[in-house]
Design a protein around this motif. Structure first.
Motif, mmCIF file in Angstrom:
data_model
loop_
_atom_site.group_PDB
_atom_site.id
_atom_site.type_symbol
_atom_site.label_atom_id
_atom_site.label_comp_id
_atom_site.label_asym_id
_atom_site.label_seq_id
_atom_site.Cartn_x
_atom_site.Cartn_y
_atom_site.Cartn_z
ATOM 1 N N LEU A 96 -11.519 29.405 8.407
ATOM 2 C CA LEU A 96 -11.798 28.036 8.703
ATOM 3 C C LEU A 96 -10.598 27.193 8.692
ATOM 4 N N ARG A 97 -9.341 27.799 8.717
ATOM 5 C CA ARG A 97 -7.945 27.014 8.854
ATOM 6 C C ARG A 97 -7.286 27.811 9.962
ATOM 7 N N ASN A 98 -7.567 28.789 10.603
ATOM 8 C CA ASN A 98 -6.925 29.229 11.676
ATOM 9 C C ASN A 98 -5.347 29.914 11.282
ATOM 10 N N PHE A 102 -9.239 20.707 -1.795
ATOM 11 C CA PHE A 102 -9.374 19.791 -0.397
ATOM 12 C C PHE A 102 -8.178 20.329 0.663
ATOM 13 N N LYS A 103 -7.130 20.701 0.221
ATOM 14 C CA LYS A 103 -6.029 21.094 0.786
ATOM 15 C C LYS A 103 -4.952 21.686 -0.046
ATOM 16 N N PRO A 104 -4.149 22.392 0.538
ATOM 17 C CA PRO A 104 -3.083 23.144 -0.145
ATOM 18 C C PRO A 104 -2.373 22.369 -1.242
ATOM 19 N N PHE A 152 -12.539 16.860 6.857
ATOM 20 C CA PHE A 152 -11.251 16.079 5.990
ATOM 21 C C PHE A 152 -12.121 15.970 4.694
ATOM 22 N N GLY A 153 -11.344 15.838 3.605
ATOM 23 C CA GLY A 153 -11.944 15.611 2.277
ATOM 24 C C GLY A 153 -10.822 15.033 1.525
ATOM 25 N N GLY A 154 -10.809 15.103 0.147
ATOM 26 C CA GLY A 154 -9.894 14.272 -0.539
ATOM 27 C C GLY A 154 -9.995 13.100 -1.241
ATOM 28 N N SER A 155 -9.129 12.537 -2.089
ATOM 29 C CA SER A 155 -9.495 11.171 -2.731
ATOM 30 C C SER A 155 -9.343 9.985 -1.941
ATOM 31 N N CYS A 156 -9.074 10.176 -0.702
ATOM 32 C CA CYS A 156 -8.785 9.020 0.209
ATOM 33 C C CYS A 156 -9.345 8.774 1.466
ATOM 34 N N PHE A 157 -9.336 9.871 2.215
ATOM 35 C CA PHE A 157 -10.003 9.731 3.711
ATOM 36 C C PHE A 157 -11.499 9.216 3.437
ATOM 37 N N ILE A 165 -3.739 -2.680 6.936
ATOM 38 C CA ILE A 165 -2.925 -1.641 7.354
ATOM 39 C C ILE A 165 -3.513 -0.196 6.955
ATOM 40 N N LYS A 166 -3.347 -0.396 5.320
ATOM 41 C CA LYS A 166 -3.719 0.973 4.564
ATOM 42 C C LYS A 166 -4.870 1.637 5.119
ATOM 43 N N TYR A 167 -6.105 0.667 5.023
ATOM 44 C CA TYR A 167 -7.495 1.300 5.570
ATOM 45 C C TYR A 167 -7.475 1.677 6.920
ATOM 46 N N PRO A 193 0.878 -1.216 -0.003
ATOM 47 C CA PRO A 193 -0.064 -0.098 -0.046
ATOM 48 C C PRO A 193 0.794 1.085 0.035
ATOM 49 N N GLU A 194 0.234 2.372 -0.601
ATOM 50 C CA GLU A 194 0.970 3.637 -0.514
ATOM 51 C C GLU A 194 0.229 4.470 0.488
ATOM 52 N N PHE A 195 1.417 5.393 1.110
ATOM 53 C CA PHE A 195 0.907 6.450 1.877
ATOM 54 C C PHE A 195 1.259 7.848 1.643
ATOM 55 N N LEU A 196 0.975 8.158 0.395
ATOM 56 C CA LEU A 196 1.409 9.167 -0.205
ATOM 57 C C LEU A 196 0.458 10.443 0.071
ATOM 58 N N ARG A 197 0.795 11.625 0.621
ATOM 59 C CA ARG A 197 -0.111 12.683 0.588
ATOM 60 C C ARG A 197 -0.073 13.524 -0.520
ATOM 61 N N GLU A 198 -1.086 14.038 -0.979
ATOM 62 C CA GLU A 198 -1.037 14.912 -2.250
ATOM 63 C C GLU A 198 -0.375 15.950 -1.703
ATOM 64 N N GLY A 199 0.497 16.540 -2.746
ATOM 65 C CA GLY A 199 1.370 17.900 -2.127
ATOM 66 C C GLY A 199 2.744 17.473 -1.773
ATOM 67 N N LYS A 223 0.784 15.520 15.039
ATOM 68 C CA LYS A 223 0.359 15.837 13.447
ATOM 69 C C LYS A 223 -1.218 15.451 13.480
ATOM 70 N N PHE A 224 -2.003 15.724 12.429
ATOM 71 C CA PHE A 224 -3.359 15.694 12.200
ATOM 72 C C PHE A 224 -4.228 16.398 13.438
ATOM 73 N N LEU A 225 -3.752 17.259 14.172
ATOM 74 C CA LEU A 225 -4.637 18.000 15.170
ATOM 75 C C LEU A 225 -5.047 19.488 14.720
ATOM 76 N N HIS A 226 -4.955 19.419 13.527
ATOM 77 C CA HIS A 226 -5.307 20.858 13.199
ATOM 78 C C HIS A 226 -6.730 21.005 12.878
ATOM 79 N N ALA A 227 -7.543 21.458 13.420
ATOM 80 C CA ALA A 227 -9.041 21.598 13.314
ATOM 81 C C ALA A 227 -9.447 22.400 11.984
HETATM 82 C C1 UDX Z 1 -3.949 10.884 2.806
HETATM 83 C C2 UDX Z 1 -2.936 9.984 3.528
HETATM 84 O O1 UDX Z 1 -2.495 11.001 4.594
HETATM 85 C C3 UDX Z 1 -1.968 9.563 2.839
HETATM 86 O O2 UDX Z 1 -1.240 8.763 3.704
HETATM 87 C C4 UDX Z 1 -2.804 8.320 1.903
HETATM 88 O O3 UDX Z 1 -2.184 7.445 1.351
HETATM 89 C C5 UDX Z 1 -3.795 9.415 1.157
HETATM 90 O O4 UDX Z 1 -4.870 9.850 1.873
HETATM 91 P P1 UDX Z 1 -4.084 13.067 1.499
HETATM 92 O O5 UDX Z 1 -5.791 12.736 1.004
HETATM 93 O O6 UDX Z 1 -3.225 13.882 0.198
HETATM 94 O O7 UDX Z 1 -3.548 11.903 2.123
HETATM 95 O O8 UDX Z 1 -4.187 14.278 2.543
HETATM 96 P P2 UDX Z 1 -3.876 14.393 3.994
HETATM 97 O O9 UDX Z 1 -2.866 15.422 4.184
HETATM 98 O O10 UDX Z 1 -3.822 13.289 4.573
HETATM 99 O O11 UDX Z 1 -5.016 15.321 4.317
HETATM 100 C C6 UDX Z 1 -6.451 14.933 4.372
HETATM 101 C C7 UDX Z 1 -7.683 15.804 4.930
HETATM 102 O O12 UDX Z 1 -7.602 15.920 6.194
HETATM 103 C C8 UDX Z 1 -7.659 17.106 4.264
HETATM 104 O O13 UDX Z 1 -8.896 17.363 3.652
HETATM 105 C C9 UDX Z 1 -6.830 17.995 5.101
HETATM 106 O O14 UDX Z 1 -7.398 19.296 4.890
HETATM 107 C C10 UDX Z 1 -7.487 17.222 6.258
HETATM 108 N N1 UDX Z 1 -6.816 17.748 7.640
HETATM 109 C C11 UDX Z 1 -5.599 16.987 7.736
HETATM 110 C C12 UDX Z 1 -7.320 18.403 8.681
HETATM 111 O O15 UDX Z 1 -8.325 18.838 8.488
HETATM 112 N N2 UDX Z 1 -6.528 18.566 9.827
HETATM 113 C C13 UDX Z 1 -5.330 17.873 9.762
HETATM 114 O O16 UDX Z 1 -4.756 18.280 11.045
HETATM 115 C C14 UDX Z 1 -4.816 17.212 8.926
#
Ligand code: UDX
Length: 455
Positions: free
Chosen positions: A412-414, A323-325, A259-264, A206-208, A150-156, A251-255
């Motif tokens: 909305l991103r402080n 959905f993110k920068p 969340f959005g994107g192609s994965c979550f 593990i990926k999911y 599995p990949e764990f790549l974040r866009e960007g 990490k990932f505690l930024h209100a």
């Molecule tokens: C995610 C996983 O991080 C990556 O490992 C997986 O393989 C693909 O999905 P990605 O979708 O690129 O990556 O974005 P990520 O940086 O994880 O952010 C996901 C979403 O959560 C975004 O909408 C982002 O804005 C939001 N987010 C993330 C928050 O709102 N707060 C945070 O603290 C972190």
């Protein structure tokens, strides 16, 4: 090693380019002839920082090539990565595996020699077994292995994530597959990136589990932010205090707006469905999905409140649509439902995004897209920062204050603070701190209405 990557989308392209950069010979395959043609001319189908350079270098050095000829490239390869899409299936939210199964059939027809077939696509637990069954059905004569990686790549930051991973997960069921996979990732192993060999099913899960956990973490801090607003605490301080505990992590505690994107969203849903099918429901994940869905329209109500309570006929400026920068990806972006809700309330929306506007145009009619945030802000009754692009961190608030109809900043991103915004005359509404709720703006608007009535 001779490697093939099937699917030249986001994951396939980054994987192919980075594996070529490790020194392997990589052929990226896609059914879409125009995509392959554009790639051959150095044109990237997605925006990902650093990708264009790494593709160009490896094409020039003869390690990376692009083709639509799957059979010709698979024959004699050491490993074939399946990196095709697994979108949400219409109707029930399960992962749609038809592209993975098609790829397995196509690979089977061309297999020769002891090739390792690797699922890179995010696939539900047990998919590797099905891939193995399909290949076996079509190609009984050839020896082959099936692995999960599995990949764990974040866009960007996908290139950085590929080259400096926290871990590499490899699910294998035989010795040959583990030898080949270890050889492929040897350059990272030398960098001391931990390689975790597991069973194939564990790797798939593990990926999911990782994505669902991170989605849950974001949702947790979003709910804590809502509570902070009620009890006069500050979510950024709370997150700092929470995250300092190494067991929790910062990490990932930024209100934010959800969340959005192609994965979550897709992966959390697919995991919940798999769990239900196995009579082992994941209620935390089901609740996470539900909370995140309702949060987006709640964000629109917040903007409307900040703009004075009634936005009919008013203009709202939206800064950031993706959905993110650092991506042009609009999939499941909170902006989609937030803008829709603003339009439902009668607002006119002016929008600006540094990279996402081409993709964004498909989502709403009647949004006016602008070439800069300053243009978008003209005559706006509120500005809303929806995506934390770097360029929004240094906005000229003084200039913005001069062009808006009403100096209201909904962040909305402080990115900014109450004090910074107030210094330039803006009423400020951030996420998760009581002092930032713009009660005085509502009062101002109400006062103006009362005045008009009195006159
Ligand atoms: C995610 C996983 O991080 C990556 O490992 C997986 O393989 C693909 O999905 P990605 O979708 O690129 O990556 O974005 P990520 O940086 O994880 O952010 C996901 C979403 O959560 C975004 O909408 C982002 O804005 C939001 N987010 C993330 C928050 O709102 N707060 C945070 O603290 C972190």
């Amino acid at each position: 090693m001779r490697l093939v990557v099937i699917g030249s989308g986001y994951v396939g392209l980054v994987t192919g380019a980075c594996l070529a950069d490790f020194g392997h010979t990589v052929v990226c395959v896609d059914k879409d002839a125009s995509r392959i043609d554009r790639l051959r001319h150095g044109e990237m189908p997605i925006y990902e920082p650093g990708l264009e350079v790494i593709v160009a270098q490896n094409v020039r050095d003869g390690r990376l090539s692009f083709t639509t000829d799957l059979a010709g490239s698979v024959t004699g390869a050491d490993a074939v990565f399946i990196a095709v899409g697994t979108p949400s299936r219409r109707g029930d939210g399960h992962a749609d595996l038809s592209y993975v199964h098609d790829a397995a059939r196509d690979i089977a027809r061309a297999l020769q020699g002891n090739t390792v077939v690797v699922t890179k696509s995010t696939v539900p637990v047990g998919t590797g077994d099905e891939v193995k069954r399909i290949i076996h059905e079509h190609r009984q004569s050839s020896a082959f292995s099936v692995a999960s990686n599995p990949e764990f790549l974040r866009e960007g930051s996908a290139i950085q994530d590929f080259k400096h991973p926290d871990r590499i997960v490899i699910g294998v069921e035989d010795e040959h597959a583990s030898t080949v996979m270890a050889e492929i990732y040897r350059p990272l192993f030398l960098n001391k990136s931990p390689i975790l060999f597991t069973s194939r099913r564990s790797a798939e899960l593990i990926k999911y589990a990782s994505n669902a956990f991170l989605a849950m973490k974001v949702t947790f801090i979003n709910e804590i932010a809502d509570l902070c607003e009620k009890v006069d605490a500050d979510v950024q301080e709370v997150a700092r205090g929470l995250g300092a505990d190494k067991r929790i992590g910062s990490k990932f505690l930024h209100a934010g707006p959800g969340f959005g994107g192609s994965c979550f969203p897709k992966d959390a849903m697919a995991l919940a469905k798999t769990a239900q099918d196995h009579d082992s429901p994941l209620r935390l994940i089901e609740t996470t999905i539900a909370i995140n869905d309702t949060r987006k329209r709640a964000m629109a109500r917040r903007i409307i409140r900040a703009a004075g309570g009634n936005v009919r006929g008013k203009t709202i400026a939206i800064f950031g649509l993706t959905f993110k920068p650092n991506t042009d990806d609009m999939r499941e972006a909170p902006s989609i439902s937030i803008i829709q809700a603003l339009q439902d309330a009668g607002a006119h929306v002016n929008a600006y995004d540094p990279k996402g506007m081409d993709q964004a145009r498909a989502f709403w009619s009647e949004v006016t897209f602008h070439a800069s945030p300053y243009e978008a802000a003209e005559n706006a009754s509120a500005i809303c920062i929806l995506t934390e692009w770097e360029q929004f961190r240094a906005l000229d608030l003084q200039r913005l204050e001069k062009v808006v109809a009403q100096p209201v900043l909904v962040d909305l991103r402080n990115v900014y603070s109450h004090e910074e915004a107030r210094r330039f005359g803006f009423a400020y509404s951030g996420i998760g701190s009581r002092s930032s709720t713009p009660t005085h703006v509502i009062d101002l608007a109400a006062a103006r209405d009362r005045l008009v009535e009195a006159v």
